[in-house]
Design a protein around this motif. Structure first.
Motif, PDB file in Angstrom:
ATOM      1  N   GLY A 220       0.837  -1.193   0.000  1.00 31.14           N
ATOM      2  CA  GLY A 220       0.000   0.000   0.000  1.00 31.14           C
ATOM      3  C   GLY A 220       0.869   1.239   0.000  1.00 31.14           C
ATOM      4  N   THR A 221       0.332   2.342  -0.481  1.00 33.69           N
ATOM      5  CA  THR A 221       1.104   3.575  -0.533  1.00 33.69           C
ATOM      6  C   THR A 221       1.499   4.030   0.860  1.00 33.69           C
ATOM      7  N   TYR A 222       0.574   3.967   1.782  1.00 32.55           N
ATOM      8  CA  TYR A 222       0.895   4.232   3.178  1.00 32.55           C
ATOM      9  C   TYR A 222       0.093   3.281   4.059  1.00 32.55           C
TER      10      TYR A 222
ATOM     11  N   GLU B  27       6.634  -1.002  -3.269  1.00 35.10           N
ATOM     12  CA  GLU B  27       6.245  -0.945  -4.681  1.00 35.10           C
ATOM     13  C   GLU B  27       7.311  -0.337  -5.586  1.00 35.10           C
ATOM     14  N   TYR B  28       8.473   0.037  -5.039  1.00 32.45           N
ATOM     15  CA  TYR B  28       9.506   0.685  -5.851  1.00 32.45           C
ATOM     16  C   TYR B  28      10.525  -0.323  -6.385  1.00 32.45           C
ATOM     17  N   PHE B  29      11.390   0.125  -7.285  1.00 31.68           N
ATOM     18  CA  PHE B  29      12.255  -0.761  -8.053  1.00 31.68           C
ATOM     19  C   PHE B  29      13.145  -1.625  -7.160  1.00 31.68           C
TER      20      PHE B  29
ATOM     21  N   LEU C  71       6.719  -7.610  -6.294  1.00 34.02           N
ATOM     22  CA  LEU C  71       6.369  -8.601  -7.318  1.00 34.02           C
ATOM     23  C   LEU C  71       7.216  -9.857  -7.221  1.00 34.02           C
ATOM     24  N   ASP C  72       8.315  -9.791  -6.472  1.00 38.15           N
ATOM     25  CA  ASP C  72       9.185 -10.962  -6.340  1.00 38.15           C
ATOM     26  C   ASP C  72       8.707 -11.947  -5.283  1.00 38.15           C
TER      27      ASP C  72
ATOM     28  N   TYR D 160      -0.242   2.311 -10.793  1.00 38.59           N
ATOM     29  CA  TYR D 160      -1.435   1.499 -10.544  1.00 38.59           C
ATOM     30  C   TYR D 160      -1.262   0.086 -11.094  1.00 38.59           C
ATOM     31  N   LYS D 161      -0.613  -0.014 -12.254  1.00 39.16           N
ATOM     32  CA  LYS D 161      -0.399  -1.326 -12.878  1.00 39.16           C
ATOM     33  C   LYS D 161       0.465  -2.220 -11.997  1.00 39.16           C
ATOM     34  N   GLN D 162       1.420  -1.642 -11.274  1.00 43.46           N
ATOM     35  CA  GLN D 162       2.254  -2.445 -10.381  1.00 43.46           C
ATOM     36  C   GLN D 162       1.397  -3.152  -9.329  1.00 43.46           C
TER      37      GLN D 162
END
Length: 456
Positions: free
Chosen positions: A110-112, A162-164, A175-176, A202-204
């Motif tokens: 979640g974003t926060y 959610e970041y790289f 995603l891993d 959003y796609k992530q």
């Protein structure tokens, strides 16, 4: 295994290195900058590099794996050497997944709110004597490290970022993990805080839902419109879905009570975000087999994740809280939470804004009205951190005043002036909320609270 860390000084990276060394792996690492507390932790573990820098000669065909930190660029000389040798290269999420492939993986995203929900779940499980691994992004009360991996444990709780993942892996870290149980607290794109384009952001999260293992569970905040929208895009996949909502509650004499059936559970936290987070944490724990009574008995003494409406000090009926602010909406909601909790007390809110962001007119105008509910509003911009010396302070103060448009407003640009403000403000009848997204540059919150409270 012989494992080499490129950028070993990172917060998660050094914790992972120490954990693997404790398991008996042969661990080495490099970095061009290592700061506290990583430096002391690595030194105590015997893993602090003898000198800073990158040394390709550390890598040879005997290295079994390289773990690549975000701090290392794609042209890092050690990374190039590892690629030349054909050594297996992991981002830390990839490696954590490989070490957890046989465990039940709970990933909270979640974003926060993800840190708070993760810490709530961990708090409950620990109180109930459950054994589990974990990966979190901030130091949590009751846990010594940011990461624990134990081959004996069958459960891992992961805060999903959610970041790289790394300079050569440009997908989101979460995603891993391929969760068995996933939670999304909310989705709120902010173009000032992310390098990911809005639709890609959003796609992530959609991809995150699609990464849940077959017949796994998605838990999501039904009160968040963007989260509902993303969830609806994934109805073609066969997973369990369980939405949660803000629970009913009442506030009496500064204590928030959560309504659970006919019972009212007293809490040490407050605010709608915290209450929503409790609902999410409860749903996760239900999926893990925790009984309702067990959860609510355990959650009663949960205080806070780091810097979310975190109590600092109190005196003479006034209370000081600190909080993390990264969006205007978060600032607004935190102010509302304190005012709702203490309706008979006036409120002073101080928000520390990034000095460079404050020069961006689009950035500051996004904060219009965000502090309206606070009785006294202060914006602290530490202009000493701006390298350029031609900053027009009067123009900066004027633009901030116009943007916030608050009836009792002040801009402070020096740390010493902020200290004077706190020392001279008559705190009787006021609470103080200090918010920052800058890790409190130069600010000692305990000292600041004392300055505010003692001038009664």
């Amino acid at each position: 295994m012989r494992i080499h860390f490129i950028a070993i000084g990172g917060s998660i990276m050094h914790n992972l290195a120490i954990n693997l060394a404790e398991q008996g792996h042969q661990v080495s690492g490099s970095d061009d900058q290592i700061v506290e507390p990583s430096k002391s932790h690595l030194l105590a573990a015997g893993l602090l590099p003898k000198e800073l820098g990158w040394f390709p000669e550390k890598l040879d065909e005997n290295v079994d794996a390289v773990i690549l930190g975000m701090h290392a660029d794609k042209d890092n000389p050690e990374l190039l050497k590892a690629q030349e040798l054909g050594v297996k290269i992991y981002s830390f999420p990839e490696f954590v997944y490989e070490q957890s492939v046989d465990k039940t993986r709970v990933v909270i995203a979640g974003t926060y709110g993800k840190t708070t929900i993760t810490s709530m779940v961990m708090h409950v499980l620990k109180k109930l004597g459950k054994q589990f691994d974990y990966l979190v992004g901030a130091q949590l009360e009751g846990f010594d490290d940011l990461l624990q991996l134990n081959p004996e444990n069958k459960l891992i709780i992961i805060e999903g970022d959610e970041y790289f993942a790394s300079s050569i892996d440009r997908k989101s870290k979460f995603l891993d993990y391929k969760p068995n149980i996933a939670l999304i607290s909310n989705i709120d794109w902010d173009h000032f805080k992310t390098v990911i384009a809005e639709e890609e952001y959003y796609k992530q999260f959609e991809d995150f839902i699609r990464s849940i293992v077959p017949k796994g569970a998605l838990i999501y905040n039904k009160d968040d419109a963007k989260t509902r929208e993303v969830v609806e895009r994934t109805m073609d996949i066969k997973i369990n879905r369980h939405g949660y909502k803000l629970p009913e509650y009442t506030i009496n004499k500064g204590v928030t009570y959560l309504h659970v059936g006919e019972e009212k559970i007293p809490l040490k936290v407050f605010g709608k975000h915290n209450l929503s987070n409790i609902a999410g944490a409860f749903t996760v724990c239900e999926w893990l087999g925790v009984k309702r009574d067990e959860f609510f008995n355990a959650i009663q003494d949960f205080k806070s994740s780091i810097r979310y409406l975190e109590f600092v000090a109190s005196q003479n009926g006034s209370v000081v809280y600190q909080d993390f602010a990264h969006t205007p909406g978060k600032l607004r909601s935190s102010i509302h939470a304190v005012k709702e909790q203490f309706p008979n007390q006036a409120l002073v809110t101080i928000i520390e804004l990034n000095a460079y962001d404050s020069l961006d007119q689009n950035f500051i105008h996004a904060y219009s009205g965000a502090m309206d509910e606070s009785d006294f509003a202060v914006v602290f911009v530490n202009t000493s951190l701006i390298k350029e010396k031609n900053i027009e302070i009067d123009k900066l103060i004027h633009s901030l005043s116009v943007a916030f448009n608050h009836r009792s407003f002040q801009v402070i640009t020096q740390l010493s002036d902020l200290e004077v403000f706190l020392e001279t403000f008559k705190s009787g009848g006021y609470n103080l909320l200090f918010m920052s997204s800058n890790n409190y540059n130069g600010v000692n919150m305990t000292s600041f609270a004392d300055k505010f409270l003692r001038n009664f």
